[in-house]
Design a protein around this motif. Structure first.
Motif, mmCIF file in Angstrom:
data_model
loop_
_atom_site.group_PDB
_atom_site.id
_atom_site.type_symbol
_atom_site.label_atom_id
_atom_site.label_comp_id
_atom_site.label_asym_id
_atom_site.label_seq_id
_atom_site.Cartn_x
_atom_site.Cartn_y
_atom_site.Cartn_z
ATOM 1 N N UNK A 65 0.793 -1.335 0.016
ATOM 2 C CA UNK A 65 0.004 0.152 0.024
ATOM 3 C C UNK A 65 0.968 1.181 0.001
ATOM 4 N N UNK A 66 0.336 2.219 -0.631
ATOM 5 C CA UNK A 66 1.070 3.771 -0.364
ATOM 6 C C UNK A 66 1.654 3.955 1.081
ATOM 7 N N UNK A 67 2.628 4.714 1.170
ATOM 8 C CA UNK A 67 3.365 5.102 2.579
ATOM 9 C C UNK A 67 2.398 5.697 3.325
ATOM 10 N N UNK A 68 1.558 6.570 2.892
ATOM 11 C CA UNK A 68 0.375 7.051 3.585
ATOM 12 C C UNK A 68 -0.815 7.349 2.643
ATOM 13 N N UNK A 69 -1.915 7.321 3.159
ATOM 14 C CA UNK A 69 -3.126 7.301 2.348
ATOM 15 C C UNK A 69 -3.241 8.779 2.015
ATOM 16 N N UNK A 70 -4.221 8.949 0.705
ATOM 17 C CA UNK A 70 -4.495 10.233 0.561
ATOM 18 C C UNK A 70 -5.816 10.743 1.326
ATOM 19 N N UNK A 71 -5.960 11.923 1.638
ATOM 20 C CA UNK A 71 -7.321 12.469 2.334
ATOM 21 C C UNK A 71 -8.501 12.359 1.690
ATOM 22 N N UNK A 72 -9.066 11.195 1.197
ATOM 23 C CA UNK A 72 -10.178 10.882 0.509
ATOM 24 C C UNK A 72 -11.121 10.117 1.292
ATOM 25 N N UNK A 73 -12.254 9.913 0.795
ATOM 26 C CA UNK A 73 -13.121 8.868 1.197
ATOM 27 C C UNK A 73 -13.522 9.255 2.742
ATOM 28 N N UNK A 74 -13.899 8.297 3.291
ATOM 29 C CA UNK A 74 -14.055 8.488 4.744
ATOM 30 C C UNK A 74 -12.769 8.893 5.663
ATOM 31 N N UNK A 75 -11.794 8.431 5.344
ATOM 32 C CA UNK A 75 -10.533 9.232 6.162
ATOM 33 C C UNK A 75 -10.527 10.416 5.952
ATOM 34 N N UNK A 76 -10.707 10.758 4.588
ATOM 35 C CA UNK A 76 -10.517 12.294 4.302
ATOM 36 C C UNK A 76 -11.976 13.013 5.007
ATOM 37 N N UNK A 77 -13.005 12.450 5.043
ATOM 38 C CA UNK A 77 -14.294 12.949 5.537
ATOM 39 C C UNK A 77 -13.950 13.332 6.730
ATOM 40 N N UNK A 78 -13.392 12.619 7.713
ATOM 41 C CA UNK A 78 -12.998 12.915 9.279
ATOM 42 C C UNK A 78 -12.227 14.287 9.441
ATOM 43 N N UNK A 79 -11.245 14.235 8.527
ATOM 44 C CA UNK A 79 -10.476 15.380 8.269
ATOM 45 C C UNK A 79 -11.311 16.656 7.979
ATOM 46 N N UNK A 80 -11.906 16.366 7.000
ATOM 47 C CA UNK A 80 -12.667 17.516 6.510
ATOM 48 C C UNK A 80 -13.692 18.274 7.625
ATOM 49 N N UNK A 81 -14.479 17.191 7.774
ATOM 50 C CA UNK A 81 -15.716 17.630 8.674
ATOM 51 C C UNK A 81 -15.154 18.124 10.107
ATOM 52 N N UNK A 109 -21.909 3.842 2.690
ATOM 53 C CA UNK A 109 -21.902 5.672 3.024
ATOM 54 C C UNK A 109 -21.597 6.119 1.557
ATOM 55 N N UNK A 110 -22.274 7.324 1.517
ATOM 56 C CA UNK A 110 -22.011 8.262 0.038
ATOM 57 C C UNK A 110 -20.805 8.663 -0.082
ATOM 58 N N UNK A 111 -19.929 8.676 1.197
ATOM 59 C CA UNK A 111 -18.602 9.299 1.066
ATOM 60 C C UNK A 111 -17.602 8.296 0.607
ATOM 61 N N UNK A 112 -18.002 7.062 0.725
ATOM 62 C CA UNK A 112 -16.830 5.913 0.350
ATOM 63 C C UNK A 112 -16.544 6.160 -1.105
ATOM 64 N N UNK A 164 -7.287 16.048 19.300
ATOM 65 C CA UNK A 164 -7.369 17.594 19.304
ATOM 66 C C UNK A 164 -6.359 17.863 20.368
ATOM 67 N N UNK A 165 -5.586 19.038 20.027
ATOM 68 C CA UNK A 165 -4.917 19.619 21.310
ATOM 69 C C UNK A 165 -5.112 20.908 21.339
ATOM 70 N N UNK A 166 -5.334 21.477 22.499
ATOM 71 C CA UNK A 166 -5.664 22.928 22.439
ATOM 72 C C UNK A 166 -6.671 23.584 21.580
ATOM 73 N N UNK A 167 -7.795 22.849 21.437
ATOM 74 C CA UNK A 167 -8.682 23.338 20.373
ATOM 75 C C UNK A 167 -8.288 23.063 19.020
ATOM 76 N N UNK A 168 -6.988 22.768 18.583
ATOM 77 C CA UNK A 168 -6.632 22.312 17.210
ATOM 78 C C UNK A 168 -6.439 20.794 17.068
ATOM 79 N N UNK A 169 -6.953 20.596 15.839
ATOM 80 C CA UNK A 169 -6.973 19.247 15.268
ATOM 81 C C UNK A 169 -5.495 19.071 14.902
ATOM 82 N N UNK A 170 -4.810 18.042 15.651
ATOM 83 C CA UNK A 170 -3.611 17.467 15.156
ATOM 84 C C UNK A 170 -3.319 16.359 14.502
ATOM 85 N N UNK A 171 -4.551 15.588 14.182
ATOM 86 C CA UNK A 171 -4.465 14.262 13.546
ATOM 87 C C UNK A 171 -5.783 13.519 13.815
ATOM 88 N N UNK A 172 -5.967 12.285 13.151
ATOM 89 C CA UNK A 172 -7.045 11.575 13.339
ATOM 90 C C UNK A 172 -6.788 10.131 13.518
#
Ligand code: ADP
Length: 547
Positions: free
Chosen positions: A86-102, A114-117, A136-144
């Motif tokens: 698999x790729x070294x790290x995934x692209x922020x798409x589909x549901x992985x990306x949805x958690x990031x974006x939303x 799911x429609x985002x799949x 989240x750390x101090x109000x900022x999202x640092x990862x998922x």
């Protein structure tokens, strides 16, 4: 979350269960907190999250930039052989990306419905149940953090969600701490490396404890190792002012710096335990914390001996320049006068020889003084060049004509090959180089033998050579020839005097013009001294364009 716990507490049995969960999360948080490297912290987070939720797979991505949210990407439960495909790290798409974006958690029974799949990449295992939680750390999202494939159930529960959120909060702190620790460690290592390897002596004094820390260069200057806990007091008696008065503790640059003062260029003398005294230059400054309070003092101590030598050299140069030149000029002037007077009165042969000897000696002395001055200026990089475009064949012709009466027993032959480019040079200095090579050629070869001067046009430079048919130079002597005051055995035995700095000056002069000088010689056959000067930049550029 608190609301949920409260309702469960009222339910009795549920509250015990919740306590067990909190305990498990705490144990997981402890395991995470025990790691110091940020990479290990992340790995422990995914492993603990997977364990706590009974997920088959867990992964997390770090990154606050939504375009790069999964770098690094850490996972658990995935077969190594599959992971490698698999790729070294995934692209922020589909549901992985949805958690990031939303930016909020997503819990699904079946991702594929799911429609985002967006489908899985090639070789990726099939996954159905899904739980994604931002870290989240101090109000900022640092990862998922992501969990998939709940074992023994169709989907992740609300409690899993709660557990993962709690863990994510601990994880964020642990990760930031690990990062801080790493930054601190890097900064510390960098400081230590700089401190220990600095060529200047450094002493660091802690304000609160008066502990002193010195680096290797400071130890070498002081001639001993300081005891940190013995404080500044231990070197009282070892430091003196430039005029020899012992410094009191309060007069130390470090003491002044601890009072908030900046000390620049204090000239001090350090008396080492072996009795040797060293002149040093000290610069000190206070070190303040974020509140501006002085927490330490740092002093940088440099050995001032080279500076002193430089000062001595300057003094010497000025002595030579003024004090020695004046009497030489007097001798030359009165020599002239004497010669003219005696000429009027009618000189005897003996008188003529005597006057000529005075004048020649004064001239030679003047040359020597000039050479010493030049050598000294070249060494101190203080020689100034008055550069202008110079046509080397023309200059060579002029110099040879000027010198030929002096070199008269030697036939002088000049040749020019090609059309040498103009050079950007100080003509007086190039003349000095040529004069030195020509007089050497005459000095170190039998009278009547030719001296050949060749000017050759080379690509991007002009090469000049002076060839004699004289003593030659032994191969062992060749590398030493351009060092100051070197004269071969043969030269010392010859009737010709000299300081042995002419070639040193010539080579240095050629080099300050961006050129080079070298020699070919055979004992008993003769020598050729070469020098090459680069073509003037505009000429060189034109030639390049043409070429
Ligand atoms: P000086 O001629 O005043 O001794 P130089 O620096 O010009 O000083 O030369 C250094 C030494 O190099 C000379 O003393 C001599 O031993 C040797 N040398 C220089 N030019 C020649 C030459 N053309 N042939 C043989 N030896 C030379």
């Amino acid at each position: 979350m608190r609301k949920m716990k409260a309702s469960r507490n009222q339910a009795g049995v549920e509250s015990n269960y919740s306590y067990a969960v909190v305990k498990a999360v705490n144990a997981a948080a402890l395991a995470i907190g025990a790691e110091i490297s940020s990479a290990r912290v992340l790995q422990t987070i995914v492993e603990q999250a997977r364990k706590l939720t009974n997920a088959r797979y867990a992964a997390l991505g770090i990154g606050s930039d939504p375009k790069r949210p999964f770098d690094p990407w850490v996972f658990s439960g995935m077969d190594e052989a599959v992971a490698r495909l698999l790729p070294h790290f995934p692209r922020p798409q589909g549901l992985l990306g949805a958690v990031v974006l939303e930016g909020h958690k997503i819990r699904l029974r079946d991702i594929t419905k799911d429609s985002r799949y967006r489908g899985f990449p090639l070789h990726h295992p099939q996954m159905t149940s899904f739980l994604g939680v931002p870290i989240r750390h101090k109000g900022e999202t640092i990862g998922n953090l992501y969990l998939t494939e709940k074992t023994g159930a169709d989907e992740f529960t609300e409690q899993d969600e709660e557990v993962v959120e709690m863990l994510a909060a601990h994880a964020a702190i642990a990760y930031r701490q690990a990062q801080l620790y790493e930054q601190l460690h890097t900064a510390h290592t960098r400081f230590e490396t700089l401190f220990e390897n600095s060529p200047a002596g450094i002493v660091f004094v802690e304000a609160a404890t008066d502990r002193v820390y010195e680096n290797e260069a400071a130890r070498a200057l002081f001639g001993r190792r300081l005891q940190p806990e013995a404080g500044r007091q231990q070197y009282v008696g070892q430091f003196f002012s430039a005029d020899g008065l012992p410094l009191s503790l309060a007069e130390f640059p470090t003491s002044k710096a601890l009072w908030g003062e900046v000390v620049v260029g204090a000239e001090l003398v350090v008396r080492r335990p072996d009795g040797e005294e060293k002149s040093v230059l000290a610069n000190a400054a206070p070190v303040r914390n974020a509140q501006g309070v002085v927490t330490a003092a740092v002093v940088i101590i440099q050995d001032a001996t080279p500076l002193k030598l430089e000062r001595l050299r300057e003094e010497f140069v000025s002595i030579v320049a003024h004090d020695l030149r004046t009497p030489i000029n007097v001798i030359t002037g009165f020599g002239e006068l004497l010669s003219r007077d005696l000429e009027k009165k009618g000189m005897s042969a003996g008188e003529r020889r005597a006057v000529a000897a005075i004048q020649n000696s004064a001239r030679r002395l003047n040359h020597m003084v000039q050479d010493l001055l030049d050598a000294s200026r070249l060494e101190a990089r203080r020689l100034t060049l008055e550069k202008r475009p110079v046509d080397i064949p023309v200059l060579v012709q002029e110099v040879v004509e000027r010198l030929s009466p002096m070199l008269s027993p030697h036939p002088l032959l000049i040749s020019v090959q090609g059309t040498p480019p103009m050079v950007e040079a100080d003509p007086g200095r190039i003349e000095q180089v040529l004069t030195n090579l020509l007089t050497n050629a005459a000095k170190y070869s039998p009278p009547e033998t030719d001296i050949q001067v060749a000017v050759v046009a080379e690509p991007q430079e002009v090469m000049v050579s002076v060839t004699d048919h004289g003593l030659g130079i032994a191969p062992d002597d060749i590398p030493k020839l351009f060092s100051r005051f070197f004269r071969t055995k043969e030269a010392r035995a010859s009737a010709h005097g000299g300081l042995g700095i002419g070639l040193y000056i010539s080579k240095s002069l050629v080099e300050v013009h961006g050129g080079r000088m070298w020699i070919e010689s055979e004992v008993g056959k003769g020598s050729t001294f070469y020098f090459a000067l680069p073509a003037a930049p505009s000429v060189a550029a034109n030639q390049k364009r043409v070429g």
